[in-house]
Design a protein around this motif. Sequence first.
Motif, PDB file in Angstrom:
ATOM      1  N   GLY A  45      -1.023   1.957  -6.100  1.00 10.19           N
ATOM      2  CA  GLY A  45       0.405   2.217  -5.867  1.00 10.19           C
ATOM      3  C   GLY A  45       1.304   1.353  -6.730  1.00 10.19           C
ATOM      4  N   GLY A  46       2.359   0.819  -6.112  1.00  4.62           N
ATOM      5  CA  GLY A  46       3.401   0.090  -6.852  1.00  4.62           C
ATOM      6  C   GLY A  46       2.899  -1.151  -7.548  1.00  4.62           C
ATOM      7  N   GLY A  47       1.891  -1.812  -6.955  1.00  6.15           N
ATOM      8  CA  GLY A  47       1.284  -2.947  -7.624  1.00  6.15           C
ATOM      9  C   GLY A  47       2.046  -4.252  -7.539  1.00  6.15           C
ATOM     10  N   SER A  48       2.830  -4.486  -6.482  1.00  2.00           N
ATOM     11  CA  SER A  48       3.586  -5.750  -6.391  1.00  2.00           C
ATOM     12  C   SER A  48       2.654  -6.949  -6.283  1.00  2.00           C
ATOM     13  CB  SER A  48       4.562  -5.716  -5.218  1.00  2.00           C
ATOM     14  OG  SER A  48       3.892  -5.750  -3.969  1.00  2.00           O
ATOM     15  N   ASN A  49       1.520  -6.813  -5.608  1.00  3.61           N
ATOM     16  CA  ASN A  49       0.547  -7.917  -5.559  1.00  3.61           C
ATOM     17  C   ASN A  49      -0.054  -8.144  -6.934  1.00  3.61           C
ATOM     18  OD1 ASN A  49      -0.112  -9.233  -2.835  1.00  3.61           O
ATOM     19  ND2 ASN A  49       0.082  -7.092  -2.267  1.00  3.61           N
ATOM     20  N   PHE A  50      -0.325  -7.095  -7.646  1.00  4.07           N
ATOM     21  CA  PHE A  50      -0.876  -7.189  -9.012  1.00  4.07           C
ATOM     22  C   PHE A  50       0.113  -7.928  -9.909  1.00  4.07           C
ATOM     23  CE2 PHE A  50      -2.306  -6.409 -13.105  1.00  4.07           C
ATOM     24  CZ  PHE A  50      -1.648  -5.384 -13.784  1.00  4.07           C
ATOM     25  N   GLY A  94      -8.567   5.112   7.397  1.00  2.00           N
ATOM     26  CA  GLY A  94      -7.294   5.634   7.896  1.00  2.00           C
ATOM     27  C   GLY A  94      -6.229   4.560   8.036  1.00  2.00           C
ATOM     28  N   PHE A  95      -6.603   3.273   7.965  1.00  2.00           N
ATOM     29  CA  PHE A  95      -5.620   2.185   8.115  1.00  2.00           C
ATOM     30  C   PHE A  95      -5.229   1.654   6.738  1.00  2.00           C
ATOM     31  CE2 PHE A  95      -5.005   1.547  12.578  1.00  2.00           C
ATOM     32  CZ  PHE A  95      -6.156   2.030  13.179  1.00  2.00           C
ATOM     33  N   TYR A  96      -4.159   2.208   6.200  1.00  2.00           N
ATOM     34  CA  TYR A  96      -3.619   1.715   4.931  1.00  2.00           C
ATOM     35  C   TYR A  96      -2.119   1.955   4.885  1.00  2.00           C
ATOM     36  CZ  TYR A  96      -4.141   6.694   3.832  1.00  2.00           C
ATOM     37  OH  TYR A  96      -4.089   8.077   3.872  1.00  2.00           O
ATOM     38  N   GLY A  97      -1.426   1.094   4.136  1.00  2.00           N
ATOM     39  CA  GLY A  97       0.015   1.223   3.958  1.00  2.00           C
ATOM     40  C   GLY A  97       0.778   1.228   5.275  1.00  2.00           C
ATOM     41  N   THR A  98       1.768   2.101   5.364  1.00  2.00           N
ATOM     42  CA  THR A  98       2.669   2.140   6.518  1.00  2.00           C
ATOM     43  C   THR A  98       1.926   2.451   7.819  1.00  2.00           C
ATOM     44  OG1 THR A  98       4.412   2.904   5.044  1.00  2.00           O
ATOM     45  CG2 THR A  98       4.798   3.194   7.390  1.00  2.00           C
ATOM     46  N   GLU A 104       4.443 -12.407   2.557  1.00  2.00           N
ATOM     47  CA  GLU A 104       3.348 -13.376   2.786  1.00  2.00           C
ATOM     48  C   GLU A 104       2.110 -13.031   1.960  1.00  2.00           C
ATOM     49  OE1 GLU A 104       5.389 -15.932   4.598  1.00  2.00           O
ATOM     50  OE2 GLU A 104       3.228 -16.284   4.462  1.00  2.00           O
ATOM     51  N   GLU A 105       1.889 -11.724   1.765  1.00  2.00           N
ATOM     52  CA  GLU A 105       0.739 -11.300   0.950  1.00  2.00           C
ATOM     53  C   GLU A 105       0.822 -11.923  -0.458  1.00  2.00           C
ATOM     54  OE1 GLU A 105      -0.271  -7.134   0.711  1.00  2.00           O
ATOM     55  OE2 GLU A 105       0.700  -6.769   2.639  1.00  2.00           O
ATOM     56  N   HIS A 106       1.980 -11.830  -1.063  1.00  2.00           N
ATOM     57  CA  HIS A 106       2.135 -12.321  -2.441  1.00  2.00           C
ATOM     58  C   HIS A 106       1.776 -13.801  -2.520  1.00  2.00           C
ATOM     59  CE1 HIS A 106       5.207  -8.868  -3.295  1.00  2.00           C
ATOM     60  NE2 HIS A 106       3.956  -8.448  -3.276  1.00  2.00           N
ATOM     61  N   ALA A 139      -5.907  -4.608  -4.616  1.00  2.00           N
ATOM     62  CA  ALA A 139      -4.512  -4.879  -4.217  1.00  2.00           C
ATOM     63  C   ALA A 139      -3.810  -3.548  -3.987  1.00  2.00           C
ATOM     64  CB  ALA A 139      -3.810  -5.693  -5.288  1.00  2.00           C
ATOM     65  N   GLY A 140      -4.062  -2.955  -2.833  1.00  2.00           N
ATOM     66  CA  GLY A 140      -3.479  -1.652  -2.539  1.00  2.00           C
ATOM     67  C   GLY A 140      -4.302  -0.523  -3.139  1.00  2.00           C
ATOM     68  N   PHE A 141      -5.610  -0.755  -3.349  1.00  2.00           N
ATOM     69  CA  PHE A 141      -6.507   0.292  -3.836  1.00  2.00           C
ATOM     70  C   PHE A 141      -6.976   1.087  -2.625  1.00  2.00           C
ATOM     71  CE2 PHE A 141      -8.935   2.371  -6.963  1.00  2.00           C
ATOM     72  CZ  PHE A 141     -10.242   2.568  -6.504  1.00  2.00           C
ATOM     73  N   ASN A 158     -10.293  -8.242  -1.161  1.00  2.00           N
ATOM     74  CA  ASN A 158      -9.291  -7.236  -0.807  1.00  2.00           C
ATOM     75  C   ASN A 158      -8.221  -7.897   0.045  1.00  2.00           C
ATOM     76  OD1 ASN A 158      -8.149  -4.535  -0.394  1.00  2.00           O
ATOM     77  ND2 ASN A 158      -8.827  -4.832   1.729  1.00  2.00           N
ATOM     78  N   ILE A 159      -6.988  -7.428  -0.111  1.00  2.00           N
ATOM     79  CA  ILE A 159      -5.921  -7.867   0.788  1.00  2.00           C
ATOM     80  C   ILE A 159      -5.521  -6.691   1.668  1.00  2.00           C
ATOM     81  CG2 ILE A 159      -3.980  -7.385  -0.816  1.00  2.00           C
ATOM     82  CD1 ILE A 159      -2.796 -10.099   0.331  1.00  2.00           C
ATOM     83  N   HIS A 160      -5.475  -6.985   2.990  1.00  2.00           N
ATOM     84  CA  HIS A 160      -5.166  -5.941   3.957  1.00  2.00           C
ATOM     85  C   HIS A 160      -3.942  -6.403   4.747  1.00  2.00           C
ATOM     86  CE1 HIS A 160      -5.925  -2.649   6.781  1.00  2.00           C
ATOM     87  NE2 HIS A 160      -5.690  -3.510   7.748  1.00  2.00           N
ATOM     88  N   PRO A 161      -3.022  -5.476   5.099  1.00  2.00           N
ATOM     89  CA  PRO A 161      -1.759  -5.931   5.695  1.00  2.00           C
ATOM     90  C   PRO A 161      -1.771  -6.064   7.219  1.00  2.00           C
ATOM     91  CG  PRO A 161      -1.631  -3.588   5.236  1.00  2.00           C
ATOM     92  CD  PRO A 161      -3.013  -4.033   4.792  1.00  2.00           C
ATOM     93  N   SER A 162      -2.909  -6.454   7.794  1.00  2.00           N
ATOM     94  CA  SER A 162      -2.933  -6.781   9.228  1.00  2.00           C
ATOM     95  C   SER A 162      -3.934  -7.904   9.446  1.00  2.00           C
ATOM     96  CB  SER A 162      -3.356  -5.557  10.071  1.00  2.00           C
ATOM     97  OG  SER A 162      -4.769  -5.361   9.994  1.00  2.00           O
TER      98      SER A 162
HETATM   99  N1  LIG Z   1      -5.697  -1.009   3.519  1.00  2.00           N
HETATM  100  C1  LIG Z   1      -5.197  -1.266   2.198  1.00  2.00           C
HETATM  101  C2  LIG Z   1      -3.711  -1.498   2.248  1.00  2.00           C
HETATM  102  O1  LIG Z   1      -3.007  -0.941   3.078  1.00  2.00           O
HETATM  103  N2  LIG Z   1      -3.233  -2.342   1.330  1.00  2.00           N
HETATM  104  C3  LIG Z   1      -1.837  -2.657   1.281  1.00  2.00           C
HETATM  105  O2  LIG Z   1      -1.190  -1.825   0.324  1.00  2.00           O
HETATM  106  C4  LIG Z   1      -0.014  -2.510  -0.114  1.00  2.00           C
HETATM  107  C5  LIG Z   1      -0.006  -2.463  -1.609  1.00  2.00           C
HETATM  108  O3  LIG Z   1       1.221  -2.939  -2.045  1.00  2.00           O
HETATM  109  P1  LIG Z   1       1.410  -3.285  -3.624  1.00  2.00           P
HETATM  110  O4  LIG Z   1       0.865  -2.101  -4.379  1.00  2.00           O
HETATM  111  O5  LIG Z   1       2.892  -3.457  -3.762  1.00  2.00           O
HETATM  112  O6  LIG Z   1       0.616  -4.550  -3.900  1.00  2.00           O
HETATM  113  C6  LIG Z   1      -0.132  -3.970   0.398  1.00  2.00           C
HETATM  114  O7  LIG Z   1       0.689  -4.161   1.532  1.00  2.00           O
HETATM  115  C7  LIG Z   1      -1.588  -4.078   0.798  1.00  2.00           C
HETATM  116  O8  LIG Z   1      -1.820  -4.993   1.845  1.00  2.00           O
END
Ligand SMILES: NCC(=O)N[C@@H]1O[C@H](COP(=O)([O-])[O-])[C@@H](O)[C@H]1O
Length: 291
Positions: free
Chosen positions: A87-92, A196-200, A254-256, A163-165, A183-187
């Motif tokens: 996705g947007g890649g802000s962590n990247f 099924g648990f990703y993003g929003t 906090e992830e960043h 990072a959001g893969f 991997n970074i996970h937002p919970s």
């Molecule tokens: N289960 C995977 C998941 O939900 N990952 C989440 O996707 C977002 C990616 O944001 P980014 O593209 O801006 O880094 C982040 O919040 C990451 O924790």
Amino acid sequence: MDAQSSLLRSQYTICKPSIHNSIVPSYLSTTLVASSRTRCSFAFSSLATKTKLKFRACVKELQNEPVTEDDMKSKIRRKSLAVFVSGGGSNFKSLHEAAVNGFVHGDINVLVTNKPDCGGAAYARDNDIPVILFPKSKDGSGLSPIDLVNELRSYNVDFILLAGFLKLIPAELVQAFPRSILNIHPSLLPAFGGKGFYGTKVHKAVISSGARFSGPTIHYVDEEYDRGRILAQRIVPVLPNDTAEELAGRVLHEEHKLYREVVAALCEERIMWREDGVPLIQSRENPELYM
Ligand SMILES: NCC(=O)N[C@@H]1O[C@H](COP(=O)([O-])[O-])[C@@H](O)[C@H]1O
Ligand SMILES: Nc1nc2c(c(=O)[nH]1)N[C@@H](CN(C=O)c1ccc(C(=O)N[C@@H](CCC(=O)O)C(=O)O)cc1)CN2
């Protein structure tokens, strides 16, 4: 063997030499790890300049002179990193900035994505970072798991950072990079993780559950979604009137910070594995402290 070297040996656990052909005296051509407060660990490289730097750093330590961060980093090989995004890649972007400004002792040498038009891929192209398509898409473009392993090897990748893969990392990759994929996970895993648990979706589930706290988890990747060994977590409050977007923003901030700290520790070889298999991060300021 003179008195100093015998003293050295008595104080330290002698490990196998990591690299031969050092230019320093034989009694120092091994990896010495202090068992007491002053840690003087060095492994000599085959490059004379690096060996001199390492030797100088160690001698400074033995003489109780302050060892600078540069001394420390001169003893440790700079790591090669691959980042996977969808996705947007802000962590990247946050990790790339940390690598460029020196906070992370490594270089992001390749980006992998299943979405070649995503924001993370665009940022990589703007910063001359090669972009690889994985997994194969319906039109046949992209790499197979084995081809991806070989391509990552060609970049001498030490660590893979998800990072959001949003695709499952196949067993071939997990087995090719043992204890080397994060991997970074937002919970706060193990809650609110898995297929099924990703993003929003994650944040909506947290809010619906009535949980009072959430936050990012960084974990090692195994063959299943979100089941690998937990390495680090941070907590943020879940407020009574939070929307999923508001909670997502609080967690992402906090992830960043957390991912930069963890990847810095990874590249400085400050990850230690407890006997029961739990990974711990050694403090940069005080090697006696772990988190
Ligand atoms: N289960 C995977 C998941 O939900 N990952 C989440 O996707 C977002 C990616 O944001 P980014 O593209 O801006 O880094 C982040 O919040 C990451 O924790
Ligand atoms: N082998 C592993 N691969 C991946 C892991 C992992 O821990 N082990 N983590 C995920 C990241 N992730 C949560 O942190 C995650 C990503 C995606 C999904 C998911 O359910 N994906 C959907 C497909 C979504 C899409 O294509 O848009 C699915 O598989 O049906 C769950 C968790 C990255 N890979």
